[in-house]
Design a protein around this motif. Sequence first.
Motif, PDB file in Angstrom:
ATOM      1  N   ARG A 200     129.119 105.690  77.461  1.00 25.75           N
ATOM      2  CA  ARG A 200     127.661 105.695  77.477  1.00 25.75           C
ATOM      3  C   ARG A 200     127.112 104.289  77.720  1.00 25.75           C
ATOM      4  NH1 ARG A 200     123.270 108.841  74.306  1.00 25.75           N
ATOM      5  NH2 ARG A 200     121.513 107.478  74.700  1.00 25.75           N
TER       6      ARG A 200
ATOM      7  N   ARG B 105     124.110 101.900  69.779  1.00 23.81           N
ATOM      8  CA  ARG B 105     123.954 102.144  71.205  1.00 23.81           C
ATOM      9  C   ARG B 105     122.881 101.212  71.768  1.00 23.81           C
ATOM     10  NH1 ARG B 105     122.660 108.414  70.775  1.00 23.81           N
ATOM     11  NH2 ARG B 105     121.731 107.592  68.848  1.00 23.81           N
TER      12      ARG B 105
ATOM     13  N   ASP C 157     132.795 117.043  79.194  1.00 21.14           N
ATOM     14  CA  ASP C 157     132.069 116.772  77.951  1.00 21.14           C
ATOM     15  C   ASP C 157     133.037 116.357  76.853  1.00 21.14           C
ATOM     16  OD1 ASP C 157     129.547 117.098  78.847  1.00 21.14           O
ATOM     17  OD2 ASP C 157     129.357 119.203  78.248  1.00 21.14           O
TER      18      ASP C 157
ATOM     19  N   ASP D 128     127.580 103.384  81.261  1.00 21.54           N
ATOM     20  CA  ASP D 128     126.569 104.038  82.121  1.00 21.54           C
ATOM     21  C   ASP D 128     125.236 103.273  82.054  1.00 21.54           C
ATOM     22  OD1 ASP D 128     128.247 106.019  83.008  1.00 21.54           O
ATOM     23  OD2 ASP D 128     127.552 107.534  81.569  1.00 21.54           O
TER      24      ASP D 128
ATOM     25  N   ALA E 161     130.272 112.979  71.572  1.00 18.05           N
ATOM     26  CA  ALA E 161     129.460 111.799  71.882  1.00 18.05           C
ATOM     27  C   ALA E 161     129.942 110.564  71.129  1.00 18.05           C
ATOM     28  CB  ALA E 161     127.991 112.079  71.552  1.00 18.05           C
TER      29      ALA E 161
ATOM     30  N   ASP F  34     127.156 116.109  68.791  1.00 16.36           N
ATOM     31  CA  ASP F  34     126.718 115.952  70.180  1.00 16.36           C
ATOM     32  C   ASP F  34     127.894 115.730  71.119  1.00 16.36           C
ATOM     33  OD1 ASP F  34     124.376 116.038  68.845  1.00 16.36           O
ATOM     34  OD2 ASP F  34     123.727 114.002  69.321  1.00 16.36           O
ATOM     35  N   THR F  35     127.626 115.975  72.398  1.00 13.26           N
ATOM     36  CA  THR F  35     128.634 115.665  73.410  1.00 13.26           C
ATOM     37  C   THR F  35     128.034 114.722  74.443  1.00 13.26           C
ATOM     38  OG1 THR F  35     128.011 117.538  74.788  1.00 13.26           O
ATOM     39  CG2 THR F  35     129.789 117.897  73.186  1.00 13.26           C
ATOM     40  N   TYR F  36     128.907 114.108  75.222  1.00 15.56           N
ATOM     41  CA  TYR F  36     128.467 113.204  76.290  1.00 15.56           C
ATOM     42  C   TYR F  36     129.433 113.369  77.460  1.00 15.56           C
ATOM     43  CZ  TYR F  36     126.675 109.066  78.618  1.00 15.56           C
ATOM     44  OH  TYR F  36     126.099 108.224  79.520  1.00 15.56           O
TER      45      TYR F  36
ATOM     46  N   ARG G 298     133.536 115.280  85.664  1.00 14.88           N
ATOM     47  CA  ARG G 298     132.793 115.023  84.427  1.00 14.88           C
ATOM     48  C   ARG G 298     133.224 116.029  83.379  1.00 14.88           C
ATOM     49  NH1 ARG G 298     128.875 111.286  84.158  1.00 14.88           N
ATOM     50  NH2 ARG G 298     128.412 110.431  86.219  1.00 14.88           N
TER      51      ARG G 298
ATOM     52  N   LEU H  18     125.204 111.600  65.660  1.00 17.70           N
ATOM     53  CA  LEU H  18     126.036 112.116  66.750  1.00 17.70           C
ATOM     54  C   LEU H  18     127.188 113.004  66.301  1.00 17.70           C
ATOM     55  CD1 LEU H  18     126.345 108.854  68.939  1.00 17.70           C
ATOM     56  CD2 LEU H  18     124.676 110.698  69.133  1.00 17.70           C
TER      57      LEU H  18
END
Length: 483
Positions: A368, A327, A358, A371, A361, A342-344, A356, A339
């Motif tokens: 990501r 990343r 989730d 962004d 991730a 995890d979520t994003y 949006r 990860l």
Amino acid sequence: MNVHDIKVDYSTKIPNNVGLSDDRRVLKALEGWHPGYIDWWHDMGPEGFQQSLVYLRTAYSVDPRGWAKFDYVKMPDYRWGILLAPQEENRVVPFGQHFGEPAWQDVPGEHRAMLRRLIVIQGDTEPASVEQQRHLGKTAPSLYDMRNLFQVNVEEGRHLWAMVYLLQKYFGRDGREEADGLLRRRSGSDDAPRMLGAFNEATPDWLSFFMFTYFTDRDGKMQLHSLAQSGFDPLSRTCRFMLTEEAHHMFVGETGISRVVQRTCDAMKAAGIADPTDIAKVRALGVIDLPTIQKKLNLHYTLSLDLFGSEVSTNAANAFNAGIKGRYHETQINDDHKLQNDTYPVLKLVNGEIKRVDEPALTALNMRLRDDYTQDCVKGLLRWNKIITLAGYDFKLALPNVAFHRQIGEFKSIHATPDGLLIDDATWGKRKGEWLPSTDDGDFIASLMQPVTEIGEFASWISPPKVGIDNKPGDFEYVKIET
Ligand SMILES: [Fe+2]
Ligand SMILES: [Fe+2]
């Protein structure tokens, strides 16, 4: 870091800090590739000016305290070299399933194909932009700008060398074939196009060039940052050094757009124009109106967003798990760097609305990075808008909504306004000329692209820069066209 890593050996045909003179196999392979590269440069590099003396910087060291020297060079004599940032001692794989293991000095067999593909995709963008920009020298608004264009071009050429070195050194015969393919494809070609969409688009004028270096080179920056995290150490070191050069390309874009905006505002003020959207009046002054600048921005920003790929991507997840592509600022992120749970939040089209949602991730890594990219883009807009505000105009340049004008990802099959309002095909067909450059806009900009080659002079539509390159004064002859 030791001195050997920092100093560049100029005794070989190919300047390098990777000990090429002790590595006969790779040196021979690169020397074999060199003539094809020079042919490519002559065919597809800058049109004209190949015998002119250009005030260029060349890397002579990878020491961040002083790595470049400036001098007059004929472009075909530029010393394209192979430079890796110094090896960090005891570096470990900073993410993915191999997190914490020693970084690889050789290609891990299980990830070979993926690694090669990422290197080829990155490599393909480098010559592509040189091809896209090859006509621009002829219409440069000043010698200063011409020099910056050529600086960007020779460095993109060097970035191609950087990727070709990795292919030749670490990927044997298929690496050699890929290296040849990088010289065979052509931007915009029907039968052998470059690999990514934005790199097959035209760069017809200097405003496009500035937008390209601001928005598309910045995609490059984000990709290089994530590859600089790679567990494959030679790739990481290569990308780290490329980023030093890349910063100048984005500087050219940011200041280029600033200077266009500045000139437009100055001209409007001097002419007593109160409404910056009175396009006809503004154009009559020989400057580019702000609404047209916004349209160009819309185009280049969205083409660049497409370069990040699909928001949700198993390829991205695999490359992360494998320790190949991390990343942005991976080592500064405070989490487990794996990860797994995890979520994003990802922008998606849900029942005809932009929402949006989730996502895991790992599969949302492209989103990501995109962004992070958007956040990085905003800085320039703040600067440009400040110029407009200081001039007393009520007009703001803005980034369009990510659903606007997309060809890849969640929003490719719908139409949206720059404000993110979903619209039908008919409305899009009727209104897209309000948001993207039309043929008329292109023709108007083209009419301004008259070359200015007098020392210290600038075209009507752009302000002079605040400072010269290498602190040179305003009347410095950046390009000696006739020699
Ligand atoms: Fe590059
Ligand atoms: Fe670049």
